[in-house]
Design a protein around this motif. Structure first.
Motif, PDB file in Angstrom:
ATOM      1  N   PHE A  45       5.498   9.667  -3.071  1.00 33.97           N
ATOM      2  CA  PHE A  45       6.129  10.567  -4.036  1.00 33.97           C
ATOM      3  C   PHE A  45       7.636  10.274  -4.076  1.00 33.97           C
ATOM      4  CE2 PHE A  45       2.513  13.453  -2.688  1.00 33.97           C
ATOM      5  CZ  PHE A  45       1.791  13.253  -3.847  1.00 33.97           C
ATOM      6  N   VAL A  81      19.226  21.389   3.747  1.00 30.20           N
ATOM      7  CA  VAL A  81      18.852  19.991   3.514  1.00 30.20           C
ATOM      8  C   VAL A  81      18.827  19.619   2.015  1.00 30.20           C
ATOM      9  CG1 VAL A  81      16.942  18.351   3.735  1.00 30.20           C
ATOM     10  CG2 VAL A  81      17.572  19.755   5.689  1.00 30.20           C
ATOM     11  N   VAL A  82      18.444  20.560   1.157  1.00 31.65           N
ATOM     12  CA  VAL A  82      18.262  20.250  -0.272  1.00 31.65           C
ATOM     13  C   VAL A  82      19.467  20.718  -1.096  1.00 31.65           C
ATOM     14  CG1 VAL A  82      16.864  20.724  -2.325  1.00 31.65           C
ATOM     15  CG2 VAL A  82      15.744  20.363  -0.109  1.00 31.65           C
ATOM     16  N   HIS A  96      11.007  17.669   0.965  1.00 31.92           N
ATOM     17  CA  HIS A  96      11.640  16.346   0.972  1.00 31.92           C
ATOM     18  C   HIS A  96      11.517  15.619  -0.359  1.00 31.92           C
ATOM     19  CE1 HIS A  96      11.529  16.683   5.586  1.00 31.92           C
ATOM     20  NE2 HIS A  96      12.656  17.132   5.086  1.00 31.92           N
ATOM     21  N   VAL A  97      10.573  16.023  -1.204  1.00 33.83           N
ATOM     22  CA  VAL A  97      10.583  15.569  -2.591  1.00 33.83           C
ATOM     23  C   VAL A  97      11.815  16.184  -3.258  1.00 33.83           C
ATOM     24  CG1 VAL A  97       9.461  15.928  -4.834  1.00 33.83           C
ATOM     25  CG2 VAL A  97       8.101  15.146  -2.885  1.00 33.83           C
ATOM     26  N   VAL A 112      14.612  17.050  -1.906  1.00 36.70           N
ATOM     27  CA  VAL A 112      15.841  16.394  -1.445  1.00 36.70           C
ATOM     28  C   VAL A 112      16.275  15.364  -2.494  1.00 36.70           C
ATOM     29  CG1 VAL A 112      16.624  14.576   0.152  1.00 36.70           C
ATOM     30  CG2 VAL A 112      15.636  16.680   1.054  1.00 36.70           C
ATOM     31  N   ILE A 113      15.299  14.668  -3.067  1.00 37.20           N
ATOM     32  CA  ILE A 113      15.609  13.636  -4.053  1.00 37.20           C
ATOM     33  C   ILE A 113      15.798  14.239  -5.442  1.00 37.20           C
ATOM     34  CG2 ILE A 113      14.815  11.465  -5.133  1.00 37.20           C
ATOM     35  CD1 ILE A 113      15.349  11.218  -2.089  1.00 37.20           C
ATOM     36  N   THR A 171      10.006  11.299  -2.475  1.00 39.41           N
ATOM     37  CA  THR A 171      10.635  11.129  -1.153  1.00 39.41           C
ATOM     38  C   THR A 171      10.723   9.648  -0.786  1.00 39.41           C
ATOM     39  OG1 THR A 171       9.313  13.057  -0.590  1.00 39.41           O
ATOM     40  CG2 THR A 171      10.575  12.065   1.181  1.00 39.41           C
ATOM     41  N   THR A 172       9.645   8.916  -1.047  1.00 41.31           N
ATOM     42  CA  THR A 172       9.505   7.527  -0.612  1.00 41.31           C
ATOM     43  C   THR A 172       9.968   6.536  -1.671  1.00 41.31           C
ATOM     44  OG1 THR A 172       7.434   8.406   0.305  1.00 41.31           O
ATOM     45  CG2 THR A 172       7.866   6.085   0.661  1.00 41.31           C
ATOM     46  N   PRO A 213       0.092  11.541  -1.081  1.00 40.10           N
ATOM     47  CA  PRO A 213       0.065  10.350  -1.930  1.00 40.10           C
ATOM     48  C   PRO A 213      -1.117   9.433  -1.646  1.00 40.10           C
ATOM     49  CG  PRO A 213       1.969  10.312  -0.448  1.00 40.10           C
ATOM     50  CD  PRO A 213       1.329  11.647  -0.302  1.00 40.10           C
ATOM     51  N   TYR A 239      15.591  25.945   1.480  1.00 38.89           N
ATOM     52  CA  TYR A 239      15.810  24.799   2.382  1.00 38.89           C
ATOM     53  C   TYR A 239      17.205  24.255   2.097  1.00 38.89           C
ATOM     54  CZ  TYR A 239      14.040  20.660   5.017  1.00 38.89           C
ATOM     55  OH  TYR A 239      13.801  19.659   5.944  1.00 38.89           O
ATOM     56  N   ASN A 278      19.492  14.047  -4.714  1.00 36.01           N
ATOM     57  CA  ASN A 278      20.269  12.923  -4.179  1.00 36.01           C
ATOM     58  C   ASN A 278      20.614  11.980  -5.340  1.00 36.01           C
ATOM     59  OD1 ASN A 278      20.974  10.326  -3.192  1.00 36.01           O
ATOM     60  ND2 ASN A 278      19.947  10.716  -1.252  1.00 36.01           N
ATOM     61  N   ALA A 326      19.978   8.149  -5.007  1.00 34.46           N
ATOM     62  CA  ALA A 326      18.557   7.816  -5.071  1.00 34.46           C
ATOM     63  C   ALA A 326      18.044   7.922  -6.506  1.00 34.46           C
ATOM     64  CB  ALA A 326      17.759   8.739  -4.154  1.00 34.46           C
ATOM     65  N   THR A 331       2.411  18.070   4.100  1.00 36.17           N
ATOM     66  CA  THR A 331       3.142  18.336   5.342  1.00 36.17           C
ATOM     67  C   THR A 331       3.289  19.851   5.556  1.00 36.17           C
ATOM     68  OG1 THR A 331       4.306  16.277   4.908  1.00 36.17           O
ATOM     69  CG2 THR A 331       5.131  17.597   6.706  1.00 36.17           C
ATOM     70  N   PRO A 334      12.662   6.097  -3.618  1.00 34.91           N
ATOM     71  CA  PRO A 334      13.964   5.419  -3.557  1.00 34.91           C
ATOM     72  C   PRO A 334      14.005   4.297  -2.513  1.00 34.91           C
ATOM     73  CG  PRO A 334      14.249   7.810  -3.578  1.00 34.91           C
ATOM     74  CD  PRO A 334      12.786   7.556  -3.421  1.00 34.91           C
TER      75      PRO A 334
END
Ligand code: SF4
Lengths: 76, 379
Positions: free
Chosen positions: B153, B263-264, B207-208, B210-211, B155-156, B74, B260, B269, B272, B46, B158
């Motif tokens: 990865f 958001v992070v 976003h990876v 983030v988790i 991100t997805t 992925p 970031y 998280n 998650a 991304t 959880p």
């Protein structure tokens, strides 16, 4: 696949789901991974799940940094 | 009823020309006087998209920074034999419903793709946007075995773990998961250990992160003395990440920066992460291009085996069966080859006729290059 855009929470249901507004389009999201979300929060939703909340204070801090960098002008 | 006013996106400043210019100049100021361009890997597809779509790649090159695409797609890194196992299943069994993400249906293999395959009687392939949609398909089709084929990865993962747990608690007997779940930090370690590609620093996937949070990358700075920064996905986000990495390189002080922060969170998280630990266990997984990497994949723990499609259908997930193709996706994923340098890029391999996953996925470097680079470069 890791694409996820920020949207604003417009409603919350008792079953852990709710609606998120992306610039006018409303979608259903699952909030189970993000407890404590409130209507009006900005969240990042990925594959149908809200995974993070946006921190407006941090966002404003970054904006201030942008302004400072702009003021420095061209490198040469 | 009056229509609700759409919420204004509060981050338009992250795309503004003056902001982008301000950060680019700051980067240029840092790289002035360096005797060679810096090589920074953007791990996530991304990010690759942001860099191309906003025309930042050539501007960064001028500012002394060469961006290299990494393995962060992925769909691209999932080996062919996952697709082949699913194709086998749906062509040799009746009343199977495969639910999967759109990109995954188009990946070409020696046995065709899920899109071109002809399912057995009563079997079908459906595209879903979220794992929960697959679960709903299982509820609505009690006469079918629904298999969710999900690649992703951290991100997805959880969302997938949550869905499997829900299926278990609802005692749903006709739902199972074929998990192609990959972890980013072990892949970074493999890239660094191989030493095949010279990298001065990393832009970590926002976003990876983030988790998994900030600490997950600490070994990169400490063991490998390599700088890195977590970055978001707007043009200014990516540039701020690059600025941080360039400063770390110049000062000789590698760290894990978080650019970031809106958001992070440092710790990721926690909900998650707890769910992942409850449902999944690590194993040594195969990545396309990168090969066998220690503890780089997640699979369902044995206690959830009733929901594991591999066990339920005795799927043969093994390398070796696939034909060798001339696609060089594997090298693209390692940062060893630019898509345009693949002899098949453009005329032979293109979005209408992809020869490899890197030309299929929206995060694939070949597709991104094809879509956003000038027509002149296309062969
Ligand atoms: S251009 Fe096509 S054939 Fe070449 S590496 Fe990319 S996906 Fe593979």
């Amino acid at each position: 696949m890791c694409l996820a855009v920020p949207g604003k929470v417009v409603s919350l249901e008792s079953n852990g789901t709710g609606k998120v507004d992306y610039l006018g389009t409303t979608v259903l999201a699952n909030f189970s991974l993000l407890p404590g979300v409130k209507v009006g929060d900005w969240v990042i939703v990925h594959a149908g799940f809200a995974i993070s909340r946006l921190d407006q204070k941090e966002a404003r801090r970054t904006l201030k940094l942008f302004k400072e960098l702009e003021k420095l002008g061209p490198a040469d | 009823m009056t229509p609700r006013k759409p919420s204004k996106e509060p981050f338009s400043d992250w795309r503004s020309g003056s902001t982008v210019k301000g950060i680019l100049e700051a980067i240029r100021r840092e790289t002035r006087g360096l005797d060679r361009p810096l090589r920074i890997m953007e791990v996530c597809g991304t990010h690759t998209m942001t860099l191309y779509r906003s025309g930042l790649k050539p501007l960064l090159r001028e500012a002394g920074v060469v961006m290299i695409s990494g393995p962060g797609c992925p769909v691209c890194i999932t080996p062919d034999y996952y697709h082949e196992a699913i194709i086998d299943l749906v062509t040799s069994n009746n009343n199977i419903l495969i639910a999967t993400f759109g990109d995954l249906t188009r990946v070409p293999t020696a046995r065709g793709s899920l899109q071109t395959t002809v399912p057995s009687a009563g079997s079908e392939i459906r595209i879903v946007y979220s794992p929960e949609e697959a679960l709903e398909l299982a509820q609505k089709n009690p006469g079918k075995e629904v298999i969710f084929f999900g690649a992703g990865f951290e991100t997805t993962i959880p969302a997938i773990a949550f869905t499997v747990k829900r299926a278990a608690s609802e005692n749903l007997k006709n739902f199972s998961l074929l998990a192609a779940l990959w972890l980013i930090p072990p892949a970074l370690k493999a890239i660094l250990q191989s030493g095949q590609v010279a990298i001065d620093g990393f832009i970590y996937p926002g976003h990876v992160s983030v988790i998994i949070g900030q600490q997950a990358y600490r070994f990169v700075a400490e063991e490998f003395r390599t700088p890195g920064a977590i970055a978001g996905f707007e043009p200014a986000d990516v540039l701020l990440g690059i600025l941080s990495v360039v400063r770390q390189i110049k000062q000789g002080r590698p760290e894990v920066a978080n650019e970031y922060r809106r958001v992070v969170q440092v710790e990721g998280n926690p909900v998650a992460l707890a769910l992942m630990a409850e449902m999944l266990e690590p194993y040594h997984a195969d990545w396309r291009g990168l090969g066998h990497i220690k503890n780089s994949g997640l699979r369902l723990k044995p206690c959830w085996q009733a929901l594991d499609a591999v066990r339920k259908f005795d799927l043969a997930l093994q390398p070796g069966k696939s034909l060798q193709s001339s696609c060089r996706c594997g090298e693209v994923l390692k940062g060893l080859l630019e898509p345009v340098d693949c002899p098949l890029f453009g005329r032979v391999c293109n979005p209408d006729h992809p020869l490899g996953p890197c030309m299929v996925s929206y995060e694939g470097a070949c597709l991104i290059e094809y879509k956003y680079s000038s027509g002149a470069k296309k062969k």
